[in-house]
Design a protein around this motif. Structure first.
Motif, short mmCIF file in Angstrom:
data_model
loop_
_atom_site.label_atom_id
_atom_site.label_comp_id
_atom_site.label_asym_id
_atom_site.label_seq_id
_atom_site.Cartn_x
_atom_site.Cartn_y
_atom_site.Cartn_z
N GLY B 261 0.31 -1.02 -0.40
CA GLY B 261 0.04 -0.31 0.19
C GLY B 261 1.01 1.46 -0.04
N THR B 262 1.25 1.27 0.06
CA THR B 262 3.43 2.51 0.34
C THR B 262 4.14 2.85 -0.59
OG1 THR B 262 4.78 1.33 1.41
CG2 THR B 262 2.98 2.14 2.77
N PHE B 263 4.00 3.57 -1.48
CA PHE B 263 4.92 3.29 -2.79
C PHE B 263 6.31 2.85 -2.19
CE2 PHE B 263 6.63 4.65 -6.18
CZ PHE B 263 7.84 5.07 -6.73
N ALA B 264 7.09 2.62 -1.38
CA ALA B 264 8.28 2.63 -1.20
C ALA B 264 8.64 1.15 -0.42
CB ALA B 264 9.33 3.67 0.02
N GLY B 265 7.57 0.44 -0.19
CA GLY B 265 7.68 -0.31 0.85
C GLY B 265 8.02 -1.91 -0.19
N PRO B 266 7.42 -2.23 -1.15
CA PRO B 266 7.86 -3.09 -1.26
C PRO B 266 9.03 -2.75 -2.58
CG PRO B 266 5.88 -1.46 -2.67
CD PRO B 266 6.16 -1.42 -1.51
N ILE B 267 9.99 -0.84 -2.99
CA ILE B 267 11.16 -1.51 -3.00
C ILE B 267 11.56 -1.87 -1.60
CG2 ILE B 267 13.18 0.25 -3.81
CD1 ILE B 267 10.82 1.65 -4.49
N LEU B 268 11.33 -1.47 -1.18
CA LEU B 268 12.85 -2.23 0.24
C LEU B 268 12.47 -3.68 0.80
CD1 LEU B 268 14.29 -1.00 3.04
CD2 LEU B 268 12.25 -1.41 3.82
N GLY B 269 10.97 -4.25 0.48
CA GLY B 269 10.61 -5.79 0.99
C GLY B 269 11.51 -6.17 -0.66
N THR B 270 11.59 -6.10 -1.90
CA THR B 270 12.40 -6.90 -2.34
C THR B 270 14.07 -7.05 -2.56
OG1 THR B 270 10.81 -5.39 -4.18
CG2 THR B 270 12.68 -6.81 -5.28
N ILE B 271 14.46 -5.67 -2.32
CA ILE B 271 15.54 -5.61 -2.04
C ILE B 271 16.42 -6.39 -0.47
CG2 ILE B 271 18.20 -3.54 -1.27
CD1 ILE B 271 16.47 -2.03 -2.64
N LEU B 272 15.14 -6.16 0.27
CA LEU B 272 15.97 -6.64 1.80
C LEU B 272 15.58 -8.41 1.05
CD1 LEU B 272 14.64 -5.56 4.48
CD2 LEU B 272 16.70 -5.49 4.30
N LEU B 273 14.82 -9.45 0.49
CA LEU B 273 14.28 -10.73 0.79
C LEU B 273 15.50 -10.70 -0.37
CD1 LEU B 273 11.04 -11.11 1.24
CD2 LEU B 273 12.48 -11.59 2.53
N LEU B 274 15.80 -10.32 -1.49
CA LEU B 274 16.52 -10.52 -2.12
C LEU B 274 17.79 -10.81 -1.54
CD1 LEU B 274 16.67 -8.89 -6.43
CD2 LEU B 274 16.41 -11.52 -5.58
N LEU B 275 18.48 -9.58 -0.19
CA LEU B 275 19.73 -10.16 0.33
C LEU B 275 19.56 -11.91 0.48
CD1 LEU B 275 20.08 -6.12 1.20
CD2 LEU B 275 22.05 -7.89 -1.18
N LEU B 276 18.13 -11.27 1.33
CA LEU B 276 18.01 -12.46 1.67
C LEU B 276 18.37 -13.31 1.23
CD1 LEU B 276 17.87 -12.41 5.70
CD2 LEU B 276 15.65 -13.30 4.60
N SER B 277 17.69 -13.87 0.58
CA SER B 277 17.72 -14.58 -0.02
C SER B 277 19.32 -15.57 -0.63
CB SER B 277 17.35 -14.36 -2.03
OG SER B 277 16.28 -14.95 -1.61
N GLU B 278 19.95 -14.78 -1.19
CA GLU B 278 21.22 -15.49 -1.26
C GLU B 278 22.73 -15.12 -0.01
OE1 GLU B 278 22.84 -14.40 -4.53
OE2 GLU B 278 20.47 -13.99 -5.16
N GLY B 279 21.73 -14.85 0.98
CA GLY B 279 22.33 -15.19 2.31
C GLY B 279 22.53 -16.12 2.48
#
Lengths: 294, 324, 234
Positions: B261-279
């Protein structure tokens, strides 16, 4: 009538019974809690695994396996109540948040199963082996008969529970008018728990029965869940009667489409049919009188 | 959860980030990082477009990845079989996705949320099964299309080609994000949000739910289809695994975690989870369990997503700076 | 039996009831009159727990109802026969009645009670296997009353029984209510038009703007002209 057509109709009825078991749980939850339980397929899958484990490791007959599966998965489903339902109850976006939460849970369940059982498909032995031929080339296995009997018996028992027992009636009442149910002294909170438990058990039964037909794998619940969801929409979300009718119609449709066009077209066909139904009758066959359109 | 606060996406942090991203390929040779960032651009576009439909407008559609795939497949097939240049076919792919969104949206968007979920889910599943079991060779079946034509930048060499893809995807990402930003906070966007929060109220004010929903759906489909085409031409392949249900859930987790529902939310979530995935790559199976748990618990405990924490932190930072 | 002190409540931010005080004894028939929208239904819904009170106290037989949930309040012995009936549309008349006897004590005596209710309302017996949503307005009202009776409660809250019914039906509904009165039940009746209700009542409260503006016995009020025009349509 050709033998393959009769065969197809029999499969259709069989499928219908199993879909009815699956869909009944979903419709009960939606009716009583207005919640779309997308972890239903995972519970279905667990039911299959529990039944399989009981038969394989304990050497008990599959009927016992089914009963154990019912109980075990009921408890798992019940655990969703304090974890997910209770905290979200006050949330304004209840329908949306429960969808997301149950999706998350389904991912967890599927991957737990993957870890525990591995990705390879397992086969569950049939209840009875052997088959019989009835009139002119139509073959019916004993297994199919037993499954049909178990499925139909479960449906009948469920129906009796809902309409004749005190708590069953309360479940229907809560689905139809929550405030009025309160005024009858019904603890709606406890009914929610009951509905969760019962519907999870039903899913487990369906999973156990279906597993003995096809196979078992961690992701086996996805497509049946989708079909069960479509069945509930078709029958009318929340309507028990509608769901049962719809399940059989869908089962027959699937069997006939498989026969004449090909198995993989069953779902698309169902989908298009569903859309047509929704255009004409937005609340499904026997939908509860509720706003469906905007 | 209308995000009137544009503060959580305040000027300086985002500008710095943009500059970093622009300079990245120039300072590093590490293809692993560059490839990861490109993947991030792709998913950020998909997630932000999806969020526009789901989070901002309240349309619970699960068709996003199917539209992504349509864009990719159509563009790939046009290039592969008819020799159309990807620069052009990607737009055809995007438009086909829009067409698909209309076909799905027309019957579905008039109905209540629950029905939208199911019908879009069915759409996704059917498309996937139809493609995966396609033996005709047209779509490549379960293995997908191989040797999909690229944008023709091989002459720049390996590094040059990588940089091209990096900047191209970055450009697409920024442009699309900009468009989404403008839509989210425009009068139309606010109308969308009022729709989401109370359909009856919006209808009573003369906002026609259906037309707006259709519009958002189509716009979102265009962006997603476009980036889907890029995906196909960049990886030179597209297959049913590009739109598996697991991936769909992965993306949803990104949006939910970040803050839908926010603009920046999905961006933040994508970056975090991608990093987490790699980690967490080593413990692959647990990764998904963790994601699932996160999704369920975030929605229960912190419905606004992590972005709300960022918002609080930024506010406190601003207060602290004001006092100093 | 029922004692309300300083009750305040409302919807969202809007207050509806202001500092109400109210008393009712066992065996009494108390009538609360008031124009629409002035809080009558809110009062009943607050007593039965469907609405949370903001402040004040509701004592029923000494027990404070404020912390209880609606189902617990019903357990204490209060039956709320709500405005609009709130029947279970896809259950039969018989099943609706049975739901009335849901609570354990009521459930045990349900067969005997059912006979009594059917004797009181023979029409329900005729319609017993029909779906509740197929009933006409008057029949629904009757079913709501019958269902309420099945709870074997001590106190009955009846919300605007005449609502939405044609005059002939109103008369018959009140004849049915009179049967309840004759049984010596304690009834808190809420109405907008007093014509039929007034003769049944022991005491009357006037609820206007969320306040009790007057309390008295029917005889006192009948002679008051202002009352006549407001509540008797004279």
């Amino acid at each position: 009538m050709s033998a393959s057509l009769v065969q197809s109709i029999i499969s259709g009825l069989l499928l219908g019974s199993i879909y009815a078991l699956m869909a009944l749980g979903l419709t009960l939850i939606y009716g009583a809690l207005r919640m779309l339980n997308l972890s239903h397929g995972a519970l279905f899958m667990f039911g299959g695994y529990v039944a399989w484990m009981v038969t394989l490791y304990l050497g008990l007959p599959i009927l016992i396996g089914l009963m154990v599966a019912f109980i075990v998965v009921s408890v798992i489903g019940l655990s969703l109540h304090p974890l997910i339902i209770k905290p979200l109850l006050r949330s304004p976006a209840w329908e949306m948040t429960t969808i997301i939460a149950t999706l998350g849970i389904s991912i967890v369940f599927e991957n737990l199963a993957l870890l525990t059982f591995g990705p390879r498909r397992k086969t569950v032995p049939p209840i009875l082996s052997g088959q019989m031929t009835i009139y002119g080339g139509v073959v019916v296995t004993y297994h199919e008969i037993v499954v049909a009997v178990v499925a139909v018996a479960s449906l009948v028992i469920m129906g009796a529970f809902l309409r004749r027992s005190r708590h069953g009636l309360a479940v229907l009442a809560v689905a139809q008018n929550q405030d009025a149910a309160y005024l009858m002294g019904v603890s709606v909170y406890r009914i929610f728990a009951l509905v969760l438990a019962v519907s999870s058990g039903l899913a487990a039964l369906g999973g156990g029965l279906l597993a003995s037909f096809y196979f078992l794998s961690p992701t086996v619940g996805g497509t049946p869940q989708l079909k069960a969801l479509l069945v509930t929409i078709f029958g009318g979300l929340g309507s028990v009667k509608g769901t049962v009718y719809a399940a059989y119609i869908v089962g027959l449709m699937e069997a006939l489409v498989s026969l004449y066009v090909g198995g993989k077209w069953a779902l698309p066909f169902l989908f298009v049919f569903m859309i047509l139904v929704l255009i004409v009758r937005p609340s499904g066959l026997f939908g509860l009188s509720e706003e469906v359109r905007l | 959860m209308i995000s009137h606060q544009r503060n959580s996406f305040s000027f300086w942090p985002s500008t710095i980030m943009m500059l970093v991203l622009i300079g990245l390929p120039l300072v590093t040779d590490n293809t692993y990082i560059l490839r990861l960032v490109i993947l991030a651009f792709i998913w950020i576009v998909v997630n932000s477009s999806w969020n526009l439909v789901m989070g901002v407008s309240g349309i619970f559609s699960l068709a996003q990845l199917a539209l992504f795939a349509i864009g990719g497949y159509v563009s790939a097939m046009l290039a592969l079989y008819l020799g159309v240049t990807p620069w052009f076919s990607m737009f055809i792919g995007a438009l086909t996705a829009v067409l698909a969104s209309v076909v799905v949206g027309l019957p579905t968007l008039r109905l209540r949320g629950v029905y939208v979920v199911l019908l879009t889910l069915a759409f996704h599943e059917i498309l996937r099964v139809l493609i995966a079991t396609d033996d005709s060779g047209l779509t490549g079946g379960a293995f997908g299309l191989l040797n999909v034509p690229t944008y023709g930048m091989e002459s720049l060499g390996l590094r040059g080609s990588m940089m091209f893809h990096y900047y191209f995807s970055m450009l697409l990402c920024f442009l699309i994000l900009f468009a989404i930003y403008r839509i989210t906070y425009s009068p139309i966007g606010l109308a969308f949000q009022s729709l989401r929060d109370s359909e009856r109220y919006a209808t009573s004010r003369g906002v026609s739910p259906f037309r707006y929903k259709m519009l958002v759906f189509m716009v979102s489909a265009f962006f997603t289809g476009l980036i889907g085409a890029f995906y196909a031409h960049y990886y030179k392949t597209i297959s049913p695994s590009a739109f598996s249900f697991g991936l769909l859930m992965n993306l949803m987790a990104m949006i939910v975690l970040g803050g839908w529902g926010t603009f920046a939310g999905p961006i933040l979530g994508t970056i975090l989870l991608l990093l987490l995935s790699e980690g967490l790559h080593s413990i692959e199976q647990f990764r998904l369990i963790i994601f699932g748990l996160m999704m369920a618990f975030i929605v229960v405990l912190l419905p606004g997503g992590l972005i709300t924490l960022v918002g609080q932190a930024t506010r406190r930072l601003n207060m602290w700076l004001d006092e100093g | 039996m029922l004692e309300i002190t300083h009750l305040n409540t409302g919807y969202g931010d809007t207050p509806v009831l202001h500092n109400l005080d109210f008393v009712m004894n066992r065996g009494e028939i108390v009538l609360v009159l008031g124009p629409n929208g002035h809080g009558k239904t809110t009062l009943l819904r607050t007593i039965s727990g469907l609405i949370r009170a903001w402040s004040g106290q509701i004592l029923f037989r000494g027990r404070n109802l404020m912390e209880l949930s609606p189902d617990q309040i019903v357990q204490q012995g209060i039956a709320h026969i709500p405005q609009g009936d709130l029947l279970f549309p896809d259950l039969t008349v018989m099943e609706n009645l049975m739901m009335g006897a849901y609570l354990p004590e009521a459930w045990q005596g349900r067969h005997a009670r059912l006979q009594e209710v059917l004797k009181m309302f023979p029409l329900l017996k005729e319609r017993s296997s029909q779906m509740a949503r197929t009933l006409s307005g008057g029949e629904r009202r009757m079913l709501a009353l019958g269902r309420g009776l099945m709870t074997q409660a001590s106190l009955y809250l009846i919300d605007e029984p005449s609502l939405g019914l044609a005059p002939m039906l109103v008369k018959s509904v009140y004849e049915d209510i009179q049967k309840l009165v004759k049984q010596g039940l304690s009834i808190l009746l809420v109405e907008e038009n007093a014509t039929h209700a007034l003769p049944l009542a022991d005491r009357v409260y006037l609820l206007e703007g969320g306040h009790f503006v007057r309390e008295g016995v029917p005889n006192d009020l009948i002679d008051d002209e202002a009352f006549q025009s407001a509540y008797l349509g004279i």
